[in-house]
Motif scaffolding. Sequence first.
Motif, PDB file in Angstrom:
ATOM      1  N   TRP A  16       4.387   8.099  -5.702  1.00 36.97           N
ATOM      2  CA  TRP A  16       3.511   6.918  -5.743  1.00 36.97           C
ATOM      3  C   TRP A  16       2.819   6.809  -7.091  1.00 36.97           C
ATOM      4  CZ3 TRP A  16       2.579   2.460  -3.563  1.00 36.97           C
ATOM      5  CH2 TRP A  16       1.322   1.845  -3.710  1.00 36.97           C
ATOM      6  N   PHE A  17       2.375   7.954  -7.630  1.00 35.05           N
ATOM      7  CA  PHE A  17       1.737   7.966  -8.946  1.00 35.05           C
ATOM      8  C   PHE A  17       2.709   7.503 -10.023  1.00 35.05           C
ATOM      9  CE2 PHE A  17       1.049  10.323 -12.930  1.00 35.05           C
ATOM     10  CZ  PHE A  17      -0.187   9.801 -13.302  1.00 35.05           C
ATOM     11  N   ARG A  44      11.439  -0.252  -6.270  1.00 28.50           N
ATOM     12  CA  ARG A  44      11.664  -1.202  -7.363  1.00 28.50           C
ATOM     13  C   ARG A  44      12.912  -2.049  -7.151  1.00 28.50           C
ATOM     14  NH1 ARG A  44       8.082  -0.448 -11.104  1.00 28.50           N
ATOM     15  NH2 ARG A  44       7.100   1.591 -11.425  1.00 28.50           N
ATOM     16  N   ASP A  74       0.826  -1.197   0.000  1.00 28.93           N
ATOM     17  CA  ASP A  74       0.000   0.000   0.000  1.00 28.93           C
ATOM     18  C   ASP A  74       0.870   1.261   0.000  1.00 28.93           C
ATOM     19  OD1 ASP A  74       0.982   0.196   2.592  1.00 28.93           O
ATOM     20  OD2 ASP A  74      -0.821  -0.657   3.487  1.00 28.93           O
ATOM     21  N   TYR A  75       0.192   2.377  -0.043  1.00 32.26           N
ATOM     22  CA  TYR A  75       0.847   3.685  -0.111  1.00 32.26           C
ATOM     23  C   TYR A  75       1.673   3.975   1.132  1.00 32.26           C
ATOM     24  CZ  TYR A  75       1.081   8.830  -0.100  1.00 32.26           C
ATOM     25  OH  TYR A  75       1.503  10.131  -0.036  1.00 32.26           O
ATOM     26  N   TYR A 129       5.334   5.717  -9.639  1.00 35.15           N
ATOM     27  CA  TYR A 129       5.630   4.300  -9.402  1.00 35.15           C
ATOM     28  C   TYR A 129       4.519   3.407  -9.955  1.00 35.15           C
ATOM     29  CZ  TYR A 129       6.141  -0.082  -6.837  1.00 35.15           C
ATOM     30  OH  TYR A 129       6.230  -1.404  -6.494  1.00 35.15           O
ATOM     31  N   LYS A 130       3.272   3.780  -9.718  1.00 36.94           N
ATOM     32  CA  LYS A 130       2.133   2.964 -10.137  1.00 36.94           C
ATOM     33  C   LYS A 130       1.983   2.908 -11.657  1.00 36.94           C
ATOM     34  CE  LYS A 130      -0.562   1.219  -7.845  1.00 36.94           C
ATOM     35  NZ  LYS A 130      -0.612  -0.178  -7.343  1.00 36.94           N
ATOM     36  N   ILE A 131       2.420   3.977 -12.357  1.00 44.40           N
ATOM     37  CA  ILE A 131       2.306   3.949 -13.818  1.00 44.40           C
ATOM     38  C   ILE A 131       3.535   3.305 -14.467  1.00 44.40           C
ATOM     39  CG2 ILE A 131       0.817   5.982 -13.852  1.00 44.40           C
ATOM     40  CD1 ILE A 131       3.215   7.620 -14.814  1.00 44.40           C
TER      41      ILE A 131
END
Length: 239
Positions: free
Chosen positions: A41-42, A100, A8-9, A44-46
Motif C-alpha cells: 500500500w505504501f 494500477r 481505501d486500504y 502504491y501510494k508513492i
Amino acid sequence: MKTTILVDYSEFKGLLGEAKRSSDPLWCRFIYRPLSFPTGWFFYKIGMKANSVSLLSILLAVTSSLIMVFGSADAIVIASFLMVLVALLDCIDGNIARARGEAGPGGEWMDALSGYTVYALLPFTLGIHIYLHSPHATLPELWIIVGAVTSISNLFLRLLYQKFVSSMLGESTQEGLKGSGSLFSKFSSEMGLVGWMMPALLVASITNMLGIYLVLYCFFYVISAVLITIVLVRRVTKL
C-alpha cells in the motif's frame, strides 16, 4: 489500460483473490502476506509500479549474492536478511499491478525473472561463500559444485515443466504432478521463495549451519528434477 482508483486500504487488500490466498505457503500466509499489505500500500501510494518492485527485488537479490561472495563471514546474515526482503517483495508486486490495472503477461514475466534470479544466484553464491570461509574443511571446493548443482537442477526442473506446459496448450496446465492440489506442488511451494527458503537461510546463517541448508536444498531439487523428468517423459510418450 485504465488505472484502478482505490478508495481505501481495505480495497487494496481485497485485490488478492481467495484462490491465491489459499495457495500461499504457511510462512507466506502468516508472515509475508500480512506484511505485504501495508508495505505494498505504501509503495502504491508513492506511485511505485509493479515492475519497479520486481526490479527492486532483482537488485536486492544481486546485492545479496555479491555480499555472499565478497563479504566477510559475518556479512552472510545481512545477505540472508536481504533475501527475506526479496521474498516479501515477491508478495507485493501482484497487488500493485492489479491496483494500477497493469496485470498481464509482461508483469508475470518480470515477476518470474525476479524469482529465477534468486534461484540461479542464491545456491551458487552460497556455495562460493562456504568455500571461501571453510579453509580447513576437507575438499572445500566441493561446496561450489554443490551450489552449482542446486542452481542447475532447480532451473532445469522449472524450465522442463514450463516447456511442457507451453507445448501442451490443449492440456490442463494445473493437472497432475504440478497441479494446485498435488502433494508435490504443495511441498515445492513450502520449500520455495515465499515458503521456508529465506527464513531457513537466515536461521542457518545465524547458527552457522549453511552447509546443512545447502545440502538439503541440493538433495530436494536434484530428486525433484529426476522425478519430474521421468513423469513428464512418461506422459509425453503416452500421447
